[in-house]
Write a protein that holds these residues in place. Structure first.
Motif, PDB file in Angstrom:
ATOM      1  N   LYS A 234      -2.326 -13.316 -10.773  1.00  0.00           N
ATOM      2  CA  LYS A 234      -2.462 -14.023  -9.520  1.00  0.00           C
ATOM      3  C   LYS A 234      -2.674 -13.195  -8.285  1.00  0.00           C
ATOM      4  CE  LYS A 234      -0.395 -18.172 -10.934  1.00  0.00           C
ATOM      5  NZ  LYS A 234       0.570 -18.642 -11.748  1.00  0.00           N
ATOM      6  N   HIS A 235      -2.260 -11.747  -8.626  1.00  0.00           N
ATOM      7  CA  HIS A 235      -2.274 -10.996  -7.261  1.00  0.00           C
ATOM      8  C   HIS A 235      -3.023  -9.699  -7.512  1.00  0.00           C
ATOM      9  CE1 HIS A 235       1.555 -13.412  -6.905  1.00  0.00           C
ATOM     10  NE2 HIS A 235       1.163 -13.456  -5.723  1.00  0.00           N
ATOM     11  N   ARG A 236      -3.650  -9.302  -6.206  1.00  0.00           N
ATOM     12  CA  ARG A 236      -4.645  -8.264  -6.199  1.00  0.00           C
ATOM     13  C   ARG A 236      -3.693  -7.072  -5.642  1.00  0.00           C
ATOM     14  NH1 ARG A 236     -10.514  -7.648  -3.286  1.00  0.00           N
ATOM     15  NH2 ARG A 236     -11.308  -5.991  -4.578  1.00  0.00           N
ATOM     16  N   GLY A 237      -3.992  -5.822  -5.772  1.00  0.00           N
ATOM     17  CA  GLY A 237      -3.413  -4.591  -5.245  1.00  0.00           C
ATOM     18  C   GLY A 237      -2.508  -4.102  -6.086  1.00  0.00           C
ATOM     19  N   ASP A 238      -1.807  -2.754  -5.631  1.00  0.00           N
ATOM     20  CA  ASP A 238      -0.882  -1.892  -6.463  1.00  0.00           C
ATOM     21  C   ASP A 238       0.428  -3.020  -6.584  1.00  0.00           C
ATOM     22  OD1 ASP A 238       0.817  -0.241  -7.603  1.00  0.00           O
ATOM     23  OD2 ASP A 238      -0.168   1.472  -6.522  1.00  0.00           O
ATOM     24  N   LEU A 239       1.016  -3.206  -7.625  1.00  0.00           N
ATOM     25  CA  LEU A 239       1.986  -4.205  -7.795  1.00  0.00           C
ATOM     26  C   LEU A 239       3.150  -3.383  -8.295  1.00  0.00           C
ATOM     27  CD1 LEU A 239       0.356  -7.415  -9.731  1.00  0.00           C
ATOM     28  CD2 LEU A 239       0.794  -7.023  -7.209  1.00  0.00           C
ATOM     29  N   TYR A 240       3.127  -2.094  -8.530  1.00  0.00           N
ATOM     30  CA  TYR A 240       4.268  -1.393  -9.130  1.00  0.00           C
ATOM     31  C   TYR A 240       3.956   0.149  -8.626  1.00  0.00           C
ATOM     32  CZ  TYR A 240       7.820  -1.117 -12.521  1.00  0.00           C
ATOM     33  OH  TYR A 240       9.061  -0.847 -13.433  1.00  0.00           O
ATOM     34  N   PRO A 241       4.216   0.320  -7.310  1.00  0.00           N
ATOM     35  CA  PRO A 241       3.799   1.356  -6.505  1.00  0.00           C
ATOM     36  C   PRO A 241       5.092   2.513  -6.470  1.00  0.00           C
ATOM     37  CG  PRO A 241       4.365  -0.272  -5.048  1.00  0.00           C
ATOM     38  CD  PRO A 241       4.338  -0.901  -6.273  1.00  0.00           C
ATOM     39  N   THR A 242       6.379   1.724  -6.676  1.00  0.00           N
ATOM     40  CA  THR A 242       7.501   2.669  -6.469  1.00  0.00           C
ATOM     41  C   THR A 242       7.781   3.785  -7.295  1.00  0.00           C
ATOM     42  OG1 THR A 242       9.116   1.372  -7.745  1.00  0.00           O
ATOM     43  CG2 THR A 242       8.422   0.439  -5.699  1.00  0.00           C
ATOM     44  N   HIS A 243       7.512   3.819  -8.650  1.00  0.00           N
ATOM     45  CA  HIS A 243       7.638   4.916  -9.578  1.00  0.00           C
ATOM     46  C   HIS A 243       6.759   5.993  -8.926  1.00  0.00           C
ATOM     47  CE1 HIS A 243      10.125   2.453 -12.165  1.00  0.00           C
ATOM     48  NE2 HIS A 243       9.246   2.444 -12.945  1.00  0.00           N
ATOM     49  N   GLY A 244       5.583   5.970  -8.655  1.00  0.00           N
ATOM     50  CA  GLY A 244       4.667   6.826  -8.259  1.00  0.00           C
ATOM     51  C   GLY A 244       4.978   7.384  -6.663  1.00  0.00           C
ATOM     52  N   LEU A 245       5.193   6.396  -5.783  1.00  0.00           N
ATOM     53  CA  LEU A 245       5.264   6.804  -4.530  1.00  0.00           C
ATOM     54  C   LEU A 245       6.892   7.365  -4.175  1.00  0.00           C
ATOM     55  CD1 LEU A 245       3.974   6.650  -1.440  1.00  0.00           C
ATOM     56  CD2 LEU A 245       4.737   4.271  -1.295  1.00  0.00           C
ATOM     57  N   GLY A 246       7.893   7.032  -4.912  1.00  0.00           N
ATOM     58  CA  GLY A 246       9.236   7.326  -4.347  1.00  0.00           C
ATOM     59  C   GLY A 246       9.386   8.952  -4.409  1.00  0.00           C
ATOM     60  N   PRO A 247       9.175   9.465  -5.446  1.00  0.00           N
ATOM     61  CA  PRO A 247       9.524  10.710  -5.581  1.00  0.00           C
ATOM     62  C   PRO A 247       8.508  11.774  -4.457  1.00  0.00           C
ATOM     63  CG  PRO A 247       9.031  10.211  -7.852  1.00  0.00           C
ATOM     64  CD  PRO A 247       8.731   9.061  -6.815  1.00  0.00           C
ATOM     65  N   VAL A 248       7.325  11.227  -4.264  1.00  0.00           N
ATOM     66  CA  VAL A 248       6.518  12.125  -3.114  1.00  0.00           C
ATOM     67  C   VAL A 248       6.907  11.781  -2.007  1.00  0.00           C
ATOM     68  CG1 VAL A 248       4.032  11.881  -2.235  1.00  0.00           C
ATOM     69  CG2 VAL A 248       4.492  11.636  -4.642  1.00  0.00           C
TER      70      VAL A 248
END
Ligand SMILES: NC(=O)c1ccc[n+]([C@@H]2O[C@H](COP(=O)([O-])OP(=O)(O)OC[C@H]3O[C@@H](n4cnc5c(N)ncnc54)[C@H](O)[C@@H]3O)[C@@H](O)[C@H]2O)c1
Length: 462
Positions: A234-248
């Motif tokens: 039902k949803h478009r977009g990056d639904l699970y971004p935190t593992h990738g974005l957090g450390p950066v």
């Protein structure tokens, strides 16, 4: 002619100097920032009363929750007060594990999706630990803080801007901690690399990459009530971004001297999950909102770039990417952990030969090992062995829980605050806005509402 060339060069230089910033704000889709309600201040470096014993209640005991309960039994000064899940079999199973480990039974709450309300209201609890599905995270988190509890919520803790601002406002109003349980920032390579970055070994970080690339085919049918496939459908977009974005973001000191300014997203059409639903469940799905592969580029106030990818559909090896490009070095986690250091380290014979493409290669294995030993993060030093034994994704989950309890016990600011939660989760709604507008740039708000430059650099409290 010479003058013309000089003029052209100056123009080019001016253009390139400013190229990180959008020329005019009108190019960017604005994202509203609600005004901070009167009488409310930010929770940067929030300190709370020390809690020598932290009394914890867990809500959500499916695949993820029970491991968290187990890890907490290995941390001194933790009391497990309550266990809550829709399903009684889940609370019973975890209570049996507690008994087996010699702990008193916890109070059980089960039966429906509203029973958690009794748990956040318990008078003898300090911390609510939430591992339900995505849709209930923010509602439970907000109520927990209103009921006077600190809250730690699994990833992603919020799915839309209303939920994000709701968590921020409630944390600011109640002065309670609201931490997202982003475990990947505690993986040993990420922690070590963060320390290297903070010590200047990689120079200034100009670009970072992260991802959640994980074919979820073996798990799709295991999630309670099909919540995860349903959300993706039902949803478009990056639904699970935190593992990738957090450390950066941590390596780039986001809201500690820099801030995320805007993003653009591109996705591919969905094939694999539509085929999965047809082949495994006999469903004919014509509308599947989530793209098979979603890529997002982010620009920061200080002119840095970040690439974040999401793919839970294709049969690819697990990959969180985690790359940092610095002016003096490069770090890469997937598929092979390695570091490459600046040209002063290079053999001149190699650098003069343009045919030789290995001049900037990774340092040899023994050097990598020595670097990792030398730059081991101080917070991991004493607990690394125990973390590996207790486990949870190789130990990083234990370090996360240990740090959460350590800081609560001492009344110290937590490693991750509610603004980290907001920045890492906001990709979920904002990538959808970009995608639905032909990949238009979308503004990322300053969730601190003016405080992003107050702190200079990320520091974990000791
Ligand atoms: N950080 C990580 O590495 C990591 C790994 C796996 C999952 N997760 C996250 O953990 C969360 C849970 O994932 P999972 O794999 O355990 O899912 P799951 O479907 O196995 O478990 C969810 C559990 O929550 C319970 N639940 C749902 N609504 C509830 C409510 N209102 N009250 C009480 N209980 C409720 C369900 O009964 C179920 O047992 C998700 O947010 C997921 O993204 C994080």
């Amino acid at each position: 002619m010479k003058k013309l060339i000089t003029l052209f060069s100056v123009c080019l230089l001016l253009f390139s100097c400013n190229s990180q910033q959008p020329k005019e704000q009108s190019y960017v889709i604005k994202t509203p920032t609600p005004e901070r309600p009167a009488g409310q201040t930010d929770v940067l470096e929030l300190r709370t009363d020390p809690l020598p014993t932290v009394r914890v209640a867990f809500i959500g005991l499916g695949m993820r929750g029970p491991g968290a309960v187990n890890r907490m039994t290995h941390i001194p000064g933790v009391e497990i007060i309550a266990l809550c899940d829709v399903e009684q079999k889940n609370t019973e199973k975890v209570n049996k594990m507690l008994e087996g480990r010699g702990f008193p039974k916890a109070q059980e709450f089960y039966g429906d999706t509203s029973v958690w309300r009794k748990v956040t209201a318990l008078p003898n609890v300090d911390l609510i630990y939430v591992a339900t599905d995505w849709k209930s995270h923010a509602t439970i988190g907000i109520q927990a803080m209103k009921d006077g509890k600190h809250v730690a919520i699994e990833v992603p803790s919020a799915m839309n801007m209303d939920e994000i601002w709701g968590l921020i406002n409630t944390s600011e109003q109640t002065r309670k901690h609201c931490m997202q349980l982003e475990n990947c920032v505690y993986d040993f390579f990420e922690l070590t690399t963060l320390n290297m970055t903070q010590q200047g070994l990689l120079g200034e970080i100009v670009h970072g990459e992260g991802a959640y690339i994980h074919g979820l085919q073996p798990y799709w049918d295991e999630y309670w009530n099909n919540w995860r496939m349903d959300y993706n459908e039902k949803h478009r977009g990056d639904l699970y971004p935190t593992h990738g974005l957090g450390p950066v973001c941590q390596a780039m000191n986001i809201h500690r001297g820099d801030k995320l300014n805007y993003l653009v997203s591109v996705d591919s059409k969905q094939i694999s999950s539509i085929n999965y639903l047809k082949e495994k469940r006999g469903q004919d799905v014509t509308e599947f909102r989530n793209g098979e592969h979603t890529s997002t580029l982010i620009s920061t106030e200080k002119g840095k770039s970040i690439l974040i990818e999401h793919n839970v559909n294709s049969p690819r090896p697990y990959n969180r990417m985690y790359q940092l490009t610095g002016t003096k070095g490069f770090a890469n986690k997937y598929p092979i952990e390695g570091y490459a250091l600046g040209s002063e380290e290079l053999d001149p014979a190699l650098t003069k030969n343009h045919e030789n493409l290995t001049a900037h290669d990774f340092v040899p294995e023994d050097v990598r090992k020595a670097l990792m030993e030398k730059y081991k993060h101080p917070i991991a030093k004493d607990i690394e062995e125990q973390a590996k034994q207790v486990g949870g994704h190789g130990g990083m989950d234990f370090i996360m829980d240990y740090r959460l309890i350590y800081c609560l016990q001492k009344g110290l600011p937590l490693d991750m605050d509610v603004y980290d939660l907001a920045e890492w989760c906001c990709l979920i709604p904002l990538t959808a806005v970009s995608l639905d507008n032909n990949s238009a740039p979308v503004e990322i708000p300053d969730f601190t509402r003016g405080g992003w430059n107050k702190l200079q650099g990320l520091k974990f409290a000791q």
